[in-house]
Design an enzyme around this catalytic site. Structure first.
Site, mmCIF file in Angstrom:
data_model
loop_
_atom_site.group_PDB
_atom_site.id
_atom_site.type_symbol
_atom_site.label_atom_id
_atom_site.label_comp_id
_atom_site.label_asym_id
_atom_site.label_seq_id
_atom_site.Cartn_x
_atom_site.Cartn_y
_atom_site.Cartn_z
ATOM 1 N N GLU A 142 50.030 49.253 104.577
ATOM 2 C CA GLU A 142 49.647 48.068 103.803
ATOM 3 C C GLU A 142 50.449 46.827 104.182
ATOM 4 O OE1 GLU A 142 47.312 48.053 100.813
ATOM 5 O OE2 GLU A 142 46.547 49.867 101.749
ATOM 6 N N HIS A 198 51.735 48.295 95.298
ATOM 7 C CA HIS A 198 52.556 47.907 96.450
ATOM 8 C C HIS A 198 53.999 47.753 95.972
ATOM 9 C CE1 HIS A 198 48.820 45.862 98.385
ATOM 10 N NE2 HIS A 198 49.042 47.009 98.988
ATOM 11 N N CYS A 257 52.147 37.966 97.208
ATOM 12 C CA CYS A 257 50.993 38.590 97.877
ATOM 13 C C CYS A 257 50.285 37.590 98.772
ATOM 14 C CB CYS A 257 49.965 39.072 96.866
ATOM 15 S SG CYS A 257 50.555 40.287 95.708
HETATM 16 O O1 SUG Z 1 44.920 45.194 97.554
HETATM 17 N N1 SUG Z 1 43.357 43.149 95.149
HETATM 18 C C1 SUG Z 1 44.389 43.335 96.150
HETATM 19 C C2 SUG Z 1 45.666 42.665 95.716
HETATM 20 C C3 SUG Z 1 46.694 42.653 96.821
HETATM 21 C C4 SUG Z 1 48.047 42.253 96.357
HETATM 22 N N2 SUG Z 1 48.935 42.189 97.433
HETATM 23 C C5 SUG Z 1 50.254 42.503 97.368
HETATM 24 N N3 SUG Z 1 50.740 43.141 96.365
HETATM 25 N N4 SUG Z 1 50.991 42.187 98.364
HETATM 26 C C6 SUG Z 1 44.642 44.825 96.414
HETATM 27 O O2 SUG Z 1 44.572 45.616 95.458
HETATM 28 C C7 SUG Z 1 41.064 43.244 94.316
HETATM 29 C C8 SUG Z 1 39.691 42.839 94.800
HETATM 30 C C9 SUG Z 1 38.615 43.042 93.784
HETATM 31 O O3 SUG Z 1 38.759 43.903 92.905
HETATM 32 O O4 SUG Z 1 37.572 42.349 93.862
HETATM 33 C C10 SUG Z 1 42.066 43.404 95.445
HETATM 34 O O5 SUG Z 1 41.705 43.778 96.534
#
Ligand code: SUG
Length: 429
Positions: free
Chosen positions: A170, A239, A356
């Site tokens: 990730e 994460h 993020c």
């Molecule tokens: O991978 N949300 C992302 C958020 C990423 C956050 N990044 C870090 N923590 N670095 C994920 O879960 C949600 C999309 C949706 O539900 O439409 C989403 O992909």
């Protein structure tokens, strides 16, 4: 040597499709109406603020959505419009994955090992495969293209392809670097999970972290693989950057972030005696409060005068326990000298906080000169981006809009306008 934050510009298709199991915000806001224009402008305001603080700021761009190449791989044929229509009709779940604006969270674009840490003295970047979620697993090809454009100079950079999907990776969201200052060799800490008791998945595998350390040419003596605690994952910390953040000599972490935290703290103290590990106890800020507020998804950065600033989302001030902790930390004698609050609500509702939204890259002056400057707007550049967003980005997307062919066309046209504006059409369209 300085750090540049490359923020993901929120794409025109930003919507709440509830695609990320284990990410509480994504599930909670599934089916809400999104506001892509507001979301993108909130991101631009964060960048503007960081720039005004004297920090170097870059951008990464939204990907093509709907992802026609992916839908074609899934067997849909015809013109893009026909492919999109058939996909929406036959398999809306697949279409939703192909329409996600998730590349905005560039902390997941890849893992970055700055030049002082690698055996060949170049900055190494591994594109993340994001294979834990279908919608995110589509990102790697377009991310690779973009990062190879940005970091094209072979003397300074090596951009690796994503690892095979079975090695779940990730990117920088599961990576921390500690060092006496950005130019010094760092301690690289890679965080993985293991399938635990509960239902929420661990998104990073131990084997992926090992492979990254190997291909980046990291010094084994200065590299540490640590396991994220299952209790944090099951509470919704999908994460590591939801429960810990590091910058130069400081590690700010929740007490329950890691499976065996003492092994990590010992490693850090041994190799970086000046390190300052700030442990936030469960009794002061529960995991639940940490995840709801995204305290640890703050950006912790060194200001030009040497002090550190913590950039937190507005949700931190709305949470009593977190707000109290912040005030106490600021009043104390710790390294965090400034706390700033950002409104990033649109991204936060999908589980994406300040950290993020950015990929941090520490670079020498010479490596910075070698970057593709089209990804490095100045403040006038940000003004122009804001105007372009206001003109082209949809104002709102309700769940029923996802099947509207006009929206698909609008999203394609908006991205094309952006690429043309930045003179990146030939490279990325
Ligand atoms: O991978 N949300 C992302 C958020 C990423 C956050 N990044 C870090 N923590 N670095 C994920 O879960 C949600 C999309 C949706 O539900 O439409 C989403 O992909």
């Amino acid at each position: 040597m300085k750090e540049i934050n490359f923020d993901g510009l929120v794409g025109p298709s930003h919507n709440y499709a509830g695609l990320s199991f284990g990410n509480v915000a994504s599930t909670t806001h599934a089916g809400s109406t999104s506001h892509p224009r507001t979301a993108a402008l909130q991101g631009v305001e964060k960048m503007r603020f960081m720039m005004r603080m004297g920090l170097r700021q870059g951008i990464l761009l939204p990907h093509e959505r709907p992802d026609t190449d992916f839908l074609r791989q899934c067997g849909f044929t015809g013109s893009p419009a026909e492919i999109h229509a058939k996909a929406w009709q036959e398999n809306p779940a697949l279409f939703r994955a192909a329409f996600s604006a998730s590349p905005m969270w560039t902390a997941n674009a890849g893992t970055v090992s700055p030049a002082p840490d690698t055996s060949d003295g170049r900055c190494h970047v591994s594109v993340a495969n994001l294979s834990s979620n279908l919608h995110r697993s589509l990102e790697a090809p377009q991310t690779l293209r973009q990062l190879r454009t940005l970091f094209a100079h072979p003397g300074h950079f090596k951009v690796h392809e994503a690892l095979p999907g079975a090695l779940k990776d990730e990117g920088a969201a599961n990576f921390m670097r500690l060092c006496s200052h950005h130019a010094a060799p760092g301690l690289e800490i890679l965080v993985h999970g293991a399938q635990g008791s509960g239902g929420f998945p661990a998104r990073q595998s131990h084997a992926a972290s090992e492979a990254i350390a190997r291909r980046h040419g990291l010094d084994p003596a200065r590299t540490f693989l640590v396991q994220q605690s299952d209790v944090a994952i099951q509470a919704g910390a999908f994460h590591n950057d939801v429960v810990a953040v590091a910058n130069e000599t400081v590690l700010l972490t929740h007490e329950l972030a890691f499976e065996r935290p003492d092994t990590l703290y010992d490693f850090i103290h041994e190799h970086l005696p000046e390190a300052n590990i700030i442990i936030v106890p469960q009794s002061e800020v529960s995991l639940q409060d940490a995840i709801a507020s995204y305290l640890f998804n703050a950006q912790l950065v060194t200001l030009p005068d040497g002090g550190m600033m913590l950039v937190v989302p507005a949700e931190c001030r709305a949470n009593k326990a977190v707000s109290t902790w912040l005030d106490r930390e600021l009043a104390g004698n710790g390294p965090i000298r400034r706390i700033e609050v950002m409104d990033l609500r649109e991204s936060m509702h999908n589980g994406g906080g300040p950290a993020c939204l950015r990929l941090r890259v520490a670079l020498s002056e010479a490596a910075e000169q070698a970057l593709d400057s089209r990804f490095l707007p100045d403040e006038h550049g940000l003004d122009a981006l804001a105007r372009l967003i206001t003109t082209w980005w949809p104002e709102r997307i309700a769940p029923t809009d996802l099947g509207n062919p006009d929206l698909w066309k609008d999203c394609h046209a908006a991205r094309l306008a952006l690429l043309e504006h930045l003179d990146l059409k030939a490279a990325l369209a």
